[in-house]
Every structure is written in C-alpha cells, then in structure tokens.
Design a protein around this motif. Structure first.
Motif, short mmCIF file in Angstrom:
data_model
loop_
_atom_site.label_atom_id
_atom_site.label_comp_id
_atom_site.label_asym_id
_atom_site.label_seq_id
_atom_site.Cartn_x
_atom_site.Cartn_y
_atom_site.Cartn_z
N GLU A 299 0.84 -1.20 0.00
CA GLU A 299 0.00 0.00 0.00
C GLU A 299 0.88 1.25 0.00
OE1 GLU A 299 -3.27 2.35 2.79
OE2 GLU A 299 -2.58 0.33 3.36
N LEU A 300 1.98 1.22 0.75
CA LEU A 300 2.92 2.34 0.80
C LEU A 300 3.45 2.63 -0.61
CD1 LEU A 300 5.84 2.63 3.38
CD2 LEU A 300 6.23 3.05 0.96
N LEU B 15 14.71 2.91 -6.06
CA LEU B 15 14.67 3.49 -4.72
C LEU B 15 14.50 2.40 -3.69
CD1 LEU B 15 14.24 5.89 -2.67
CD2 LEU B 15 11.81 5.73 -3.25
N SER B 16 15.41 2.34 -2.72
CA SER B 16 15.26 1.43 -1.58
C SER B 16 15.18 2.25 -0.32
CB SER B 16 16.45 0.46 -1.51
OG SER B 16 16.44 -0.42 -2.62
N LEU B 17 14.15 1.98 0.48
CA LEU B 17 13.87 2.75 1.69
C LEU B 17 13.85 1.84 2.90
CD1 LEU B 17 10.88 5.14 0.83
CD2 LEU B 17 13.15 5.83 1.64
N THR C 59 11.38 -1.72 -0.01
CA THR C 59 11.12 -1.07 1.27
C THR C 59 11.25 -2.08 2.39
OG1 THR C 59 8.73 -1.48 1.08
CG2 THR C 59 9.54 0.64 0.29
N THR C 60 11.70 -1.61 3.55
CA THR C 60 11.81 -2.48 4.71
C THR C 60 11.74 -1.62 5.97
OG1 THR C 60 13.12 -4.26 5.71
CG2 THR C 60 14.34 -2.36 4.87
N ALA D 275 17.09 5.10 6.19
CA ALA D 275 18.17 5.11 5.21
C ALA D 275 17.55 5.05 3.83
CB ALA D 275 19.13 3.93 5.42
N ILE D 276 18.16 5.74 2.88
CA ILE D 276 17.64 5.85 1.52
C ILE D 276 18.76 5.50 0.56
CG2 ILE D 276 16.56 7.37 -0.17
CD1 ILE D 276 16.27 9.11 2.76
#
Length: 318
Positions: A5-6, A83-85, A118-119, A124-125
């Motif tokens: 959903e994010l 993009l990893s968040l 995402t985790t 951290a980005i």
C-alpha cells in the motif's frame, strides 16, 4: 499501512521508458542506439548524511540530486532510478512530502522511477540511477592533461557553513544561513552542464566530499598534479563575506556536500566552457591549472604554497 500500500500510494508512476514500470521483479531498460549506460548508487543515512530535523520534501529532492550529480560528472543524461527505503514506520505525514520532493526532481529531469524495495529499520535511503551517454564521450576522471585549466561550477563551501551553524560552531545572519541551508538541503545537480561539456572538458568529478579530496580522484586517475589559486578558490563560497578568511578557504576546499562539478579543459576551450555554462544557466570559476608533476598545491596571492591542515570528508576516518 502495509508495504505494498505504501508503494502504491506514494511511489506508483506510469511506465515511460521501462515497459514494465515498477510492477515486476525487474525493470527493463535499454539505452538508445549508439549510447552507453551510466550507472551510479548512493546511500543516505540519517545522522550521517542528513539531520533528523530536515524537511522530508527537501530530503526527497536531495537523495535523488546526489545521484543525478554523478551522472552530470560523466556527461550522462538521466533515464531512470530505483529506490530502496528503510523506514522506522510507514508514516504518511512523512512519506507524502518526501515522495513529492523526490518525484518533482525526477520529473524535472525525465528520470523514471523503475522500482526498488522497502523495509523496516533505521531511516536510510539508497538510490541507483541510470543514464545514457554517447559511446566514447563520457567524461572520466582519467582524462586530465597537463596544461588543462581547472574549473568549478556554482558554489562550494556553503553547505559546510550551514552545517557548522547547526553544530553551534558558527553564527551567520538569518538570511545568509537560510541561503546556505538551502544549498545544503536542496543541491542542484549540474546535469545540463555535464551534457554541454561533452567534447569540451577532458575530465570531471562531482564534488561531494570536498574539492580537495574529489579533485584528488582526478589527479590520481590521470597521473597528474594541480596548482590552485587560493584567491579564486575562496570566491566559490557564496556566503564567504560572512566568514573569516581562513574558514572561507577551508570551506571552499574541504567543505563537502556541494554537488558541483570540478572539471578540466584546455586553455583553447575557455570560450567554449563559458558558452556551455551560460547555456546551462550556471556560473563557472577558473581556479587553477593541471601540472605534469604529482601533488596538489594551493598558492597565495604572492605565488607561495599554503600549508593546509585540513582535508576532505572520509566516512570511516571522520
């Protein structure tokens, strides 16, 4: 709010360059015929690369800007990014402005969000950006030649000045601080300048850890040295009039977080450099010359070498 959903709410975009967009296990991306892919990755960690109090919209801008700056240093045009968040929690009040700042800059450079991860974890980005450059025309750190002039785009040292205000070691007038803070939190990637310098500049690097250290990458890769004019270098700091001369020079040379371009070009290309900068809408300053012998020297107005007791940022030595 769950992970998917994010992603759907804040980061789903229509596919443009990748036929799959961000909805499959991999994105598919191909450069145009005659082009090479340029790829760069940067990670920003809270407390190391940005303050916990930063506006999330500005943070979204910056985390992509620092990657686009790497493409600019190679003369590459942006294509897309992943993009990893890592997030302590899925906070819509934070994610909404963060994604707006990120995607506004992406749209300005026609740089497509291709996917990522995402985790849950400390904030951290990590972004990996993809660009393209005509085959054989990339600006590299290894191309500097003795006799080249050394140029720097925009301003350096202002981000460091803002950081020192946050640290409590420096006081600036309110308007001067806000301008320096904007350069720290929303740097401008010099993509148009990098593209315009193809075929003009011999070597380039983006200034992330400080001019001295990043210029050192060019010197080592090219097997040359350099002489810098301390007076010209000090003019790079936009807020320099509010600083003591010694700090002004230190911030210009070793400030970090500038995301400007340092590049070399032959003397005969001086008019072409100025025309490229004018077309890109950015000022450039000539601050020195590439020398055949090794070493980096900073000279005062009398031509005497300065004894500098500061260096650029190092993540594991600082």
């Amino acid at each position: 709010m769950g992970e998917f959903e994010l992603i759907e709410r804040f980061f789903r975009r229509p596919a443009v360059r990748s036929p799959l967009g961000a909805g499959d296990d991999c994105a598919l991306l191909a450069p145009a015929p005659g082009m090479q892919l340029a790829v760069s990755t940067d990670m920003l960690v809270e407390g190391r690369h940005f303050l916990s109090t930063v506006d999330p919209r500005r943070l979204g801008h910056k985390c992509l800007a620092v990657n686009l700056s790497d493409l600019a240093a190679c003369g590459a045009s942006p294509l897309g990014f992943t993009l990893s968040l890592a997030l302590p929690q899925a906070d819509a009040a934070w994610l909404q402005p963060f994604s707006e700042g990120l995607l506004a800059l992406a749209d300005a450079h026609r740089c497509e969000l291709l996917g990522g991860d995402t985790t849950r974890g400390p904030l951290a980005i990590s972004i990996t950006v993809f660009g393209e450059v005509p085959a054989g025309q990339a600006l590299l750190r290894s191309g500097a030649r003795a006799g080249d002039e050394l140029w720097v785009s925009g301003h350096t040292g202002d981000a460091r000045a803002a950081l020192e205000v946050f640290r409590g070691t420096l006081s600036l007038p309110a308007a001067v601080f806000e301008a320096a803070r904007a350069r720290m939190e929303t740097p401008t990637p010099r993509v148009a300048l990098g593209e315009a310098l193809r075929g003009i500049a011999h070597a380039a690097v983006d200034i992330s850890d400080g001019l001295l250290g990043d210029l050192g990458h060019i010197l080592r890769a090219s097997g040359v040295g350099a002489t810098l004019d301390a007076g010209a270098t000090a003019t790079l700091v936009a807020c320099g009039d509010a600083l003591e001369p010694a700090r002004r020079l230190e911030f210009a040379l070793a400030g970090g977080d500038d995301y400007e371009l340092a590049f070399t070009a032959p003397t005969a290309a001086r008019d072409a450099v100025q025309a490229a900068a004018a077309g890109a809408g950015v000022r450039v300053t000539r601050i020195g010359r590439i020398e055949p012998g090794p070493g980096l020297r900073v000279l005062d107005g009398e031509g005497r070498p300065l004894d500098l007791r500061f260096g650029s940022f190092d993540h594991f030595a600082s």
